[in-house]
Design an enzyme around this catalytic site. Structure first.
Site, PDB file in Angstrom:
ATOM      1  N   GLU A   1      40.355  27.946  51.638  1.00  0.00           N
ATOM      2  CA  GLU A   1      39.059  28.207  51.014  1.00  0.00           C
ATOM      3  C   GLU A   1      38.311  26.914  50.675  1.00  0.00           C
ATOM      4  O   GLU A   1      37.092  26.822  50.829  1.00  0.00           O
ATOM      5  CB  GLU A   1      39.270  29.037  49.732  1.00  0.00           C
ATOM      6  CG  GLU A   1      37.991  29.434  49.029  1.00  0.00           C
ATOM      7  CD  GLU A   1      37.082  30.279  49.912  1.00  0.00           C
ATOM      8  OE1 GLU A   1      37.430  31.423  50.196  1.00  0.00           O
ATOM      9  OE2 GLU A   1      36.016  29.769  50.326  1.00  0.00           O
TER      10      GLU A   1
ATOM     11  N   THR B   1      41.527  12.492  43.957  1.00  0.00           N
ATOM     12  CA  THR B   1      40.582  13.226  43.106  1.00  0.00           C
ATOM     13  C   THR B   1      40.893  14.718  43.096  1.00  0.00           C
ATOM     14  O   THR B   1      41.031  15.331  42.028  1.00  0.00           O
ATOM     15  CB  THR B   1      39.143  12.997  43.636  1.00  0.00           C
ATOM     16  OG1 THR B   1      38.924  11.593  43.703  1.00  0.00           O
ATOM     17  CG2 THR B   1      38.117  13.630  42.737  1.00  0.00           C
ATOM     18  N   VAL B   2      41.012  15.310  44.277  1.00  0.00           N
ATOM     19  CA  VAL B   2      41.200  16.763  44.332  1.00  0.00           C
ATOM     20  C   VAL B   2      42.607  17.145  43.864  1.00  0.00           C
ATOM     21  O   VAL B   2      42.773  18.078  43.063  1.00  0.00           O
ATOM     22  CB  VAL B   2      40.923  17.290  45.762  1.00  0.00           C
ATOM     23  CG1 VAL B   2      41.225  18.776  45.847  1.00  0.00           C
ATOM     24  CG2 VAL B   2      39.468  17.031  46.135  1.00  0.00           C
TER      25      VAL B   2
ATOM     26  N   ILE C   1      32.672  26.980  46.331  1.00  0.00           N
ATOM     27  CA  ILE C   1      32.018  28.262  46.682  1.00  0.00           C
ATOM     28  C   ILE C   1      32.977  29.085  47.546  1.00  0.00           C
ATOM     29  O   ILE C   1      33.417  28.598  48.589  1.00  0.00           O
ATOM     30  CB  ILE C   1      30.715  28.031  47.480  1.00  0.00           C
ATOM     31  CG1 ILE C   1      29.845  26.962  46.811  1.00  0.00           C
ATOM     32  CG2 ILE C   1      29.950  29.333  47.623  1.00  0.00           C
ATOM     33  CD1 ILE C   1      28.622  26.564  47.642  1.00  0.00           C
TER      34      ILE C   1
ATOM     35  N   GLU D   1      29.897   7.886  49.773  1.00  0.00           N
ATOM     36  CA  GLU D   1      31.044   7.037  50.116  1.00  0.00           C
ATOM     37  C   GLU D   1      30.560   5.644  50.559  1.00  0.00           C
ATOM     38  O   GLU D   1      29.437   5.504  51.061  1.00  0.00           O
ATOM     39  CB  GLU D   1      31.801   7.637  51.310  1.00  0.00           C
ATOM     40  CG  GLU D   1      32.258   9.057  51.120  1.00  0.00           C
ATOM     41  CD  GLU D   1      33.565   9.166  50.367  1.00  0.00           C
ATOM     42  OE1 GLU D   1      34.251   8.134  50.223  1.00  0.00           O
ATOM     43  OE2 GLU D   1      33.882  10.273  49.912  1.00  0.00           O
TER      44      GLU D   1
ATOM     45  N   GLY E   1      33.621  17.749  44.587  1.00  0.00           N
ATOM     46  CA  GLY E   1      33.951  17.391  43.207  1.00  0.00           C
ATOM     47  C   GLY E   1      35.331  17.882  42.840  1.00  0.00           C
ATOM     48  O   GLY E   1      35.859  18.835  43.415  1.00  0.00           O
TER      49      GLY E   1
ATOM     50  N   LYS F   1      32.630  21.734  58.860  1.00  0.00           N
ATOM     51  CA  LYS F   1      32.489  22.918  57.995  1.00  0.00           C
ATOM     52  C   LYS F   1      31.859  24.076  58.764  1.00  0.00           C
ATOM     53  O   LYS F   1      32.268  25.226  58.612  1.00  0.00           O
ATOM     54  CB  LYS F   1      31.665  22.567  56.754  1.00  0.00           C
ATOM     55  CG  LYS F   1      32.427  21.632  55.798  1.00  0.00           C
ATOM     56  CD  LYS F   1      31.507  21.075  54.733  1.00  0.00           C
ATOM     57  CE  LYS F   1      32.248  20.130  53.788  1.00  0.00           C
ATOM     58  NZ  LYS F   1      31.331  19.365  52.928  1.00  0.00           N
TER      59      LYS F   1
ATOM     60  N   ASP G   1      30.749  15.757  58.828  1.00  0.00           N
ATOM     61  CA  ASP G   1      31.349  16.598  57.787  1.00  0.00           C
ATOM     62  C   ASP G   1      30.763  18.019  57.876  1.00  0.00           C
ATOM     63  O   ASP G   1      31.497  19.010  57.821  1.00  0.00           O
ATOM     64  CB  ASP G   1      31.050  15.952  56.420  1.00  0.00           C
ATOM     65  CG  ASP G   1      31.482  16.795  55.243  1.00  0.00           C
ATOM     66  OD1 ASP G   1      32.661  16.692  54.861  1.00  0.00           O
ATOM     67  OD2 ASP G   1      30.655  17.558  54.702  1.00  0.00           O
TER      68      ASP G   1
ATOM     69  N   LYS H   1      39.050  19.951  55.747  1.00  0.00           N
ATOM     70  CA  LYS H   1      38.125  20.546  56.735  1.00  0.00           C
ATOM     71  C   LYS H   1      38.359  20.005  58.139  1.00  0.00           C
ATOM     72  O   LYS H   1      38.276  20.738  59.110  1.00  0.00           O
ATOM     73  CB  LYS H   1      36.669  20.304  56.330  1.00  0.00           C
ATOM     74  CG  LYS H   1      36.314  18.853  56.239  1.00  0.00           C
ATOM     75  CD  LYS H   1      35.101  18.611  55.389  1.00  0.00           C
ATOM     76  CE  LYS H   1      35.142  17.181  54.911  1.00  0.00           C
ATOM     77  NZ  LYS H   1      35.683  16.919  53.635  1.00  0.00           N
TER      78      LYS H   1
HETATM   79  N1  HSE Z   1      31.530  14.561  51.379  1.00  0.00           N
HETATM   80  C1  HSE Z   1      31.300  15.967  51.262  1.00  0.00           C
HETATM   81  C2  HSE Z   1      29.894  16.227  50.753  1.00  0.00           C
HETATM   82  C3  HSE Z   1      32.248  16.669  50.360  1.00  0.00           C
HETATM   83  O1  HSE Z   1      29.135  15.292  50.494  1.00  0.00           O
HETATM   84  O2  HSE Z   1      29.544  17.396  50.641  1.00  0.00           O
HETATM   85  C4  HSE Z   1      33.569  16.925  50.982  1.00  0.00           C
HETATM   86  O3  HSE Z   1      33.445  17.709  52.117  1.00  0.00           O
END
Ligand code: HSE
Length: 430
Positions: A131, A15-16, A138, A192, A305, A207, A203, A107
């Site tokens: 980034e 996707t990315v 963002i 997911e 996204g 971050k 996650d 990440k």
């Molecule tokens: N799965 C993450 C989220 C996005 O729901 O924000 C990717 O880090």
């Protein structure tokens, strides 16, 4: 004389990666105009043929093996968008050792191995940009690590996971339970199939480790971050929180202590409705920070996204191209220059919301209040609601108190024979 070309290789056509390809193709003229450099996509790599062909690139620009990127002397920047630690780590190391800049959205890799990778980049005179590794589109890494780097940050509060924010927002709006909203989010593709990393807070912890390095100028081990997810948040607690003027959010929290240590935690929080983070809904992310010079600052946008994440990655490529045009390398992001310890969770001070079912008989409140008093926990509000023939629901808010004292009190309260069950504990924002 600076070269007027910057060759890019993209490893990962998911996707990315597909988004990065789209942007590089669609915006080449704009990038040339803005940077003075022709940013040329030379190769996109994926082991999956379907993903390669979904990029729409001509076969000559596609490859199955990442060595097609690492061995191409015309490629100056490697974009790593495969995620996870293996094989991403060895590919990134290989690219840096080959004298190529790396732009990554990974990440987990940055949270776990950021300092070593940055050291390797320095050794080879190249730059590692990340980034997109935190909060997708963002530009929070550059904001904290560069634009706002004159500040010492007192606090950092982030809604950094879109999946959980989407679920909590729906629970808040519709009064639905976690499990049904998660199932719907999975059906719609917002969550997911295996939601563990998102709903259990991992996650967000990765971050936070990255954002905290930028804000508090130190490398933190993500394993030292106290992490709780949202599985135990019920429709009942959200409804009660609403009555008291709160919204439940999964927050990533960093706070500097006067002794140099830093609080780092990820867990659900009752956020007052008037706080700017309370208005961050659906899958949006936001980071709210308080710096000693800038004061309060908040960055808001799409944390995931295809195109938002690709926007951040191409931003890093633009940074590299601009510096190349000036004959230099990009500024090297630091992953912390000082050693700072993480405050143990037991020492963290906050307010608490506690929901219990208790037997409806004289002396129950007194028994609970006595344990709180003995543990040094001060109650700020008590509400008795929703009685059944078996029990009555009791909601208690505390004043600010240490986590260890609060947990000790709750353990004692849970053992009282008049207590049917401790149903929920949620920390409140202070
Ligand atoms: N799965 C993450 C989220 C996005 O729901 O924000 C990717 O880090």
């Amino acid at each position: 004389m600076a070269s007027a070309k910057l060759g890019v290789g993209v490893i990962g056509c998911g996707t990315v990666g597909g988004g990065v390809v789209k942007l590089l193709v669609a915006e080449q003229a704009q990038l040339r105009r803005k940077t003075g450099v022709t940013v040329e996509l030379r190769k996109a790599v994926d082991t999956d043929a379907a993903k390669r062909s979904a990029t729409g690139l001509p076969p000559a620009l596609l490859a199955e093996d990442a060595n097609a990127v690492l061995a191409d002397p015309e490629i100056g920047v490697v974009v790593e968008v495969i995620g996870g630690v293996n094989p991403a780590r060895s590919l990134v190391e290989g690219a840096l050792a080959a004298g190529k800049h790396v732009v990554t959205a990974n990440k987990e890799l940055v949270a776990k191995h950021g300092p070593e990778l940055l050291a390797l980049a320095r050794k080879h005179g190249v730059t590692l940009h990340f980034e997109a590794s935190s909060c997708g589109g963002i530009p929070v890494i550059h904001a904290l690590g560069q634009s706002l780097a004159a500040n010492r940050f007192e606090t950092l509060l982030g809604i950094v996971n879109g999946t959980t924010n989407f679920i909590l927002t729906k629970m808040h709006r519709e009064g639905a339970e976690f499990a049904e909203v998660l199932a719907e989010a999975q059906r719609l593709g917002y969550a997911e199939a295996d939601p563990t990393a998102d709903v259990d807070g991992h996650d967000a912890a990765y971050k936070l480790a990255i954002l905290a390095a930028m804000a508090f100028d130190s490398h933190f081990d993500y394993r030292d971050i106290h992490t709780e997810g949202i599985r135990n948040i019920s429709a009942r607690d959200i409804a009660i929180a609403k009555d008291y003027g709160y919204v439940v959010k999964l927050l990533a929290i960093g706070a500097a202590h006067a002794d140099g240590r830093v609080e780092l935690r990820v867990h659900p929080v009752l956020v007052p409705e008037e706080h700017p983070l309370a208005a961050v809904s659906d899958a949006f992310n936001a980071v709210f920070a308080r710096g000693n010079y800038v004061g309060d600052v908040m960055l808001y946008g799409r944390g995931a996204g295809q195109l938002p994440t690709a926007s951040a990655i191409v931003g890093d490529i633009i940074d590299l191209a601009m510096h190349q045009a000036q004959g230099g390398t990009s500024p090297r992001m630091n992953f912390g220059t000082q050693a700072k310890a993480v405050v143990p969770m037991g020492e963290v001070r906050t307010q608490y919301y506690l929901r219990l079912d208790v037997k409806d008989r004289p002396g129950v409140l007194a028994a609970i209040a006595r344990i709180f008093g003995d543990c040094g926990v001060s109650i700020s509000a008590v509400k008795q609601a929703a009685a059944t023939t078996e029990s009555v629901e009791l909601v208690i808010f505390t004043h600010e108190v240490g986590e260890a004292a609060f947990q000790k009190a709750v353990a004692g309260i849970g053992k009282l024979d008049v207590v049917v069950g401790v149903r929920a504990i949620i920390r409140a924002h202070v």
